[in-house]
Design a protein around this motif. Structure first.
Motif, short mmCIF file in Angstrom:
data_model
loop_
_atom_site.label_atom_id
_atom_site.label_comp_id
_atom_site.label_asym_id
_atom_site.label_seq_id
_atom_site.Cartn_x
_atom_site.Cartn_y
_atom_site.Cartn_z
N GLY A 49 -7.37 -10.53 -1.38
CA GLY A 49 -7.46 -10.21 -2.79
C GLY A 49 -8.14 -8.88 -3.03
O GLY A 49 -7.71 -8.09 -3.87
N GLU A 50 -9.20 -8.62 -2.27
CA GLU A 50 -9.88 -7.33 -2.38
C GLU A 50 -8.93 -6.20 -2.06
O GLU A 50 -8.89 -5.17 -2.73
N ALA A 51 -8.13 -6.39 -1.01
CA ALA A 51 -7.20 -5.34 -0.61
C ALA A 51 -6.14 -5.13 -1.69
O ALA A 51 -5.81 -3.99 -2.04
N PHE A 52 -5.62 -6.23 -2.24
CA PHE A 52 -4.53 -6.12 -3.23
C PHE A 52 -4.98 -5.33 -4.44
O PHE A 52 -4.31 -4.38 -4.86
N VAL A 82 0.84 -1.20 0.00
CA VAL A 82 0.00 0.00 0.00
C VAL A 82 0.87 1.25 0.00
O VAL A 82 0.62 2.21 -0.74
N ARG A 83 1.91 1.27 0.83
CA ARG A 83 2.81 2.43 0.89
C ARG A 83 3.49 2.67 -0.46
O ARG A 83 3.61 3.81 -0.92
N LEU A 84 3.91 1.58 -1.09
CA LEU A 84 4.61 1.69 -2.37
C LEU A 84 3.69 2.22 -3.47
O LEU A 84 4.05 3.13 -4.23
N VAL A 85 2.48 1.67 -3.55
CA VAL A 85 1.58 2.02 -4.66
C VAL A 85 0.96 3.40 -4.48
O VAL A 85 0.84 4.17 -5.43
N THR A 86 0.57 3.73 -3.25
CA THR A 86 -0.19 4.96 -3.02
C THR A 86 0.63 6.13 -2.52
O THR A 86 0.19 7.28 -2.59
N GLY A 106 -7.80 -3.56 -4.71
CA GLY A 106 -8.42 -2.30 -4.33
C GLY A 106 -7.42 -1.18 -4.21
O GLY A 106 -7.76 -0.01 -4.44
N VAL A 107 -6.18 -1.50 -3.84
CA VAL A 107 -5.16 -0.46 -3.69
C VAL A 107 -4.92 0.26 -5.01
O VAL A 107 -4.70 1.47 -5.04
N MET A 108 -4.95 -0.48 -6.10
CA MET A 108 -4.77 0.16 -7.41
C MET A 108 -5.89 1.15 -7.68
O MET A 108 -5.67 2.25 -8.21
N ARG A 109 -7.11 0.78 -7.28
CA ARG A 109 -8.25 1.68 -7.45
C ARG A 109 -8.08 2.93 -6.58
O ARG A 109 -8.38 4.05 -7.02
N LEU A 110 -7.57 2.74 -5.36
CA LEU A 110 -7.35 3.89 -4.49
C LEU A 110 -6.30 4.82 -5.07
O LEU A 110 -6.40 6.04 -4.94
N ARG A 111 -5.27 4.25 -5.70
CA ARG A 111 -4.25 5.09 -6.32
C ARG A 111 -4.85 5.95 -7.43
O ARG A 111 -4.55 7.16 -7.54
N LEU A 112 -5.72 5.36 -8.24
CA LEU A 112 -6.41 6.13 -9.28
C LEU A 112 -7.30 7.20 -8.66
O LEU A 112 -7.35 8.34 -9.15
N ILE A 123 -8.06 -0.10 4.63
CA ILE A 123 -7.13 0.72 3.85
C ILE A 123 -7.85 1.96 3.30
O ILE A 123 -7.34 3.08 3.38
N GLU A 124 -9.04 1.76 2.75
CA GLU A 124 -9.78 2.86 2.13
C GLU A 124 -10.12 3.95 3.14
O GLU A 124 -9.99 5.15 2.86
N MET A 125 -10.55 3.56 4.34
CA MET A 125 -10.90 4.56 5.36
C MET A 125 -9.68 5.41 5.73
O MET A 125 -9.75 6.65 5.80
N LYS A 126 -8.55 4.76 5.96
CA LYS A 126 -7.34 5.50 6.36
C LYS A 126 -6.83 6.37 5.22
O LYS A 126 -6.43 7.52 5.42
N PHE A 127 -6.84 5.84 4.00
CA PHE A 127 -6.35 6.58 2.84
C PHE A 127 -7.23 7.80 2.58
O PHE A 127 -6.73 8.89 2.29
N THR A 128 -8.54 7.63 2.72
CA THR A 128 -9.45 8.75 2.50
C THR A 128 -9.23 9.84 3.55
O THR A 128 -9.19 11.04 3.22
#
Length: 250
Positions: A226-229, A150-154, A231-237, A190-195
């Motif tokens: 799998g959802e997390a893996f 997550v740190r690497l991608v986002t 989903g991180v790409m979606r969060l990056r977008l 992940i989504e809650m913290k990233f938001t």
């Protein structure tokens, strides 16, 4: 009357071995916390145990929402968030029922927000090394490297992005569009913290020791990871394209 500015949300599914013990542990702390259990139709009688405790001992500080079936961790927390906001709590916590999160750490998470002025405090397994006890090594590595990924991608600098031991100030949950949160498992955390991070809220990681459950059965599955893996790409977008709410004034 046990009044409190804080409520602990505990989602449950088949936690009869743990639920009374964790409730009593929270209520045994010096600081007064309230507890809201969100039970997803546990066939083992978890909800009945909670109702008994409400009726016999803790009517003014223990509450329950009973749902019809397993609807997902994320939807359980969002249901609990909305209930807590409607009932006026200033600090709203996420916590597991199985003692993997130590109730004695709750005052530390509270202090990080209430005393130090942070908006989100995270009980972090990885901010000071790897503080996990009794997990199989494969699961430790999967969780640890998921947060690294997550740190690497986002570019999001939190060490333990999948942590489920969290304190939110109410203004965070009032600002995040809860009905737009997409993910239900690890991706939800992940989504809650990233938001919160993208909006500009102050986030602090508080080091904790995570201990694998001693009783009951884990609800973890490969699909959650799998959802997390993906989903991180979606969060990056989203980080590039989405318009996030403005940081509210104090």
């Amino acid at each position: 009357m046990n009044e409190s500015d804080s409520i602990i949300l505990i989602p449950t599914y088949n936690e009869k071995e743990n639920i009374e013990k964790i409730i009593r542990a929270v209520f045994g702390l010096e600081k007064c916390f309230h507890v809201l259990v969100i039970d997803d139709g546990s066939p083992d009688g978890t909800a009945q145990i909670v109702r008994r405790l409400m009726e016999t001992e803790f009517a003014d500080r223990l509450f329950i929402i009973e749902r019809s079936g397993k609807l997902g961790l994320g939807t359980a927390y969002i249901t609990g968030f909305k209930w807590a906001l409607d009932h006026g709590y200033a600090y709203i916590f996420e916590m597991d029922a199985d003692f993997s999160h130590d109730p004695n750490d709750l005052p530390r998470l509270y202090a990080a927000c209430h005393d130090e002025g942070n908006d989100v405090s995270i009980g972090s397994r990885y901010v000071s090394g790897v503080n996990v006890v009794n997990w199989p090594i494969g699961r430790v590595l999967m969780s640890y490297f998921a947060s690294k990924y997550v740190r690497l991608v986002t570019g999001f600098k939190v060490h333990d992005t999948t942590a489920g031991f969290v304190c939110y100030r109410r203004r965070v949950l009032e600002t995040i569009p809860l009905d737009e949160v997409r993910f239900k498992g690890y991706g939800f955390q992940i989504e809650m913290k990233f938001t919160a991070y993208k909006i500009g809220f102050k986030i602090k990681e508080v080091p904790v020791i995570f201990v694998n459950r001693r009783e009951g059965t884990s609800k973890m599955s490969g699909g959650i990871f799998g959802e997390a893996f993906f989903g991180v790409m979606r969060l990056r977008l989203d980080g590039w394209l989405r318009k996030y709410p403005l940081l509210p004034e104090e």
